[in-house]
Design a protein around this motif. Structure first.
Motif, mmCIF file in Angstrom:
data_model
loop_
_atom_site.group_PDB
_atom_site.id
_atom_site.type_symbol
_atom_site.label_atom_id
_atom_site.label_comp_id
_atom_site.label_asym_id
_atom_site.label_seq_id
_atom_site.Cartn_x
_atom_site.Cartn_y
_atom_site.Cartn_z
ATOM 1 N N VAL A 115 23.048 12.362 0.295
ATOM 2 C CA VAL A 115 21.936 12.366 1.251
ATOM 3 C C VAL A 115 21.483 10.923 1.415
ATOM 4 N N ALA A 116 21.302 10.504 2.665
ATOM 5 C CA ALA A 116 20.793 9.159 2.964
ATOM 6 C C ALA A 116 19.605 9.303 3.902
ATOM 7 N N ASN A 117 18.416 9.167 3.358
ATOM 8 C CA ASN A 117 17.181 9.254 4.146
ATOM 9 C C ASN A 117 16.630 7.846 4.303
ATOM 10 N N VAL A 118 16.731 7.327 5.519
ATOM 11 C CA VAL A 118 16.355 5.943 5.792
ATOM 12 C C VAL A 118 15.283 5.921 6.868
ATOM 13 N N GLU A 119 14.223 5.190 6.591
ATOM 14 C CA GLU A 119 13.126 5.064 7.549
ATOM 15 C C GLU A 119 13.445 3.996 8.585
ATOM 16 N N SER A 120 12.862 4.155 9.759
ATOM 17 C CA SER A 120 12.937 3.089 10.757
ATOM 18 C C SER A 120 11.592 2.382 10.764
ATOM 19 N N GLY A 121 11.635 1.074 10.649
ATOM 20 C CA GLY A 121 10.383 0.309 10.631
ATOM 21 C C GLY A 121 9.571 0.597 9.391
ATOM 22 N N GLY A 122 8.256 0.680 9.560
ATOM 23 C CA GLY A 122 7.357 0.862 8.435
ATOM 24 C C GLY A 122 6.961 2.298 8.170
ATOM 25 N N GLU A 123 7.700 3.242 8.692
ATOM 26 C CA GLU A 123 7.355 4.657 8.528
ATOM 27 C C GLU A 123 7.558 5.131 7.088
ATOM 28 N N PHE A 124 6.943 6.269 6.796
ATOM 29 C CA PHE A 124 7.163 6.949 5.513
ATOM 30 C C PHE A 124 7.191 8.440 5.814
ATOM 31 N N THR A 125 8.338 8.914 6.303
ATOM 32 C CA THR A 125 8.456 10.312 6.711
ATOM 33 C C THR A 125 9.618 11.048 6.039
ATOM 34 N N VAL A 126 10.722 10.337 5.733
ATOM 35 C CA VAL A 126 11.912 11.024 5.228
ATOM 36 C C VAL A 126 12.390 10.542 3.861
ATOM 37 N N SER A 127 11.794 9.477 3.336
ATOM 38 C CA SER A 127 12.340 8.866 2.122
ATOM 39 C C SER A 127 11.564 9.197 0.850
ATOM 40 N N GLY A 128 10.635 10.121 0.934
ATOM 41 C CA GLY A 128 9.838 10.468 -0.233
ATOM 42 C C GLY A 128 10.523 11.465 -1.159
ATOM 43 N N PRO A 163 0.787 -1.249 0.000
ATOM 44 C CA PRO A 163 0.000 0.000 0.000
ATOM 45 C C PRO A 163 0.816 1.295 0.000
ATOM 46 N N THR A 164 1.696 1.483 0.958
ATOM 47 C CA THR A 164 2.440 2.749 1.025
ATOM 48 C C THR A 164 3.362 2.904 -0.170
ATOM 49 N N CYS A 165 4.004 1.825 -0.572
ATOM 50 C CA CYS A 165 4.917 1.879 -1.718
ATOM 51 C C CYS A 165 4.163 2.251 -2.989
ATOM 52 N N SER A 166 2.997 1.637 -3.181
ATOM 53 C CA SER A 166 2.231 1.819 -4.418
ATOM 54 C C SER A 166 1.443 3.117 -4.471
#
Length: 179
Positions: free
Chosen positions: A141-154, A49-52
């Motif tokens: 720049v390396a934006n890596v999420e922790s767990g299932g979040e979607f806050t910094v990698s968009g 879902p979040t990826c798509s």
């Protein structure tokens, strides 16, 4: 081993995809990124879902803006096989700029040290959600999420980072008297 971070050189690795004739192609990450500015983003899985609905569409929508800031390539990788990645790519008929690449055995994901064990959920080894801005193989720049979040990698976060970098370069050149 520590996860890949800003200042590091990305490791080389082989990713795969199906070409327009459904022939399996293999490509090295270094061949895609050497001498270029590249956004490499990873997702836990195709069709999730979040990826798509958020991650991939954000990069497709921002592709022209990212390219206007000097990005040459936008690469999406996932721990899926190339058949799944092609089927997923085809769900975005408006896409002209994001390349979908398979890391079926998670070999490249492990090389980045971004693996995420979702075996308890029946998903096996996957990738953390991430976005890297790479300039001639060096991670800026390396934006890596922790767990299932979607806050910094968009895409928006990468675009902001590019804008800050461009502003800093302009300011530095002014200080040096280069215009």
């Amino acid at each position: 081993m520590a996860p890949i971070a800003a200042g590091d050189v990305i490791p080389d690795g082989i990713l795969s995809y199906l070409d327009e004739n459904d022939q399996l192609q293999k490509v090295s990450v270094h061949s895609l990124a050497a001498g270029k500015k590249v956004v490499l983003f990873g997702v836990p899985g195709a069709f999730t879902p979040t990826c798509s609905m958020k991650h991939v569409p954000g990069f497709i929508e921002k592709a022209e803006e990212l390219k206007s800031k000097g990005v040459d390539e936008i690469l999406c990788i996932s721990v899926n096989d190339p058949f799944v990645m092609k089927a997923w790519e085809q769900t975005y008929p408006e896409n002209k700029d994001v390349k979908f690449l398979a890391d079926g055995s998670a070999t490249y994901t492990v090389a980045l040290n971004f693996e995420l064990d979702l075996s308890e959920k029946g998903l096996g080894i996957r990738s953390r959600r991430f976005a890297l801005l790479v300039d001639d193989l060096k991670v800026r720049v390396a934006n890596v999420e922790s767990g299932g979040e979607f806050t910094v990698s968009g895409a928006d976060e990468i675009f902001k980072a590019l804008s800050i970098c461009m502003s800093a370069i302009f300011t530095y050149s002014l200080l040096l008297g280069c215009t």
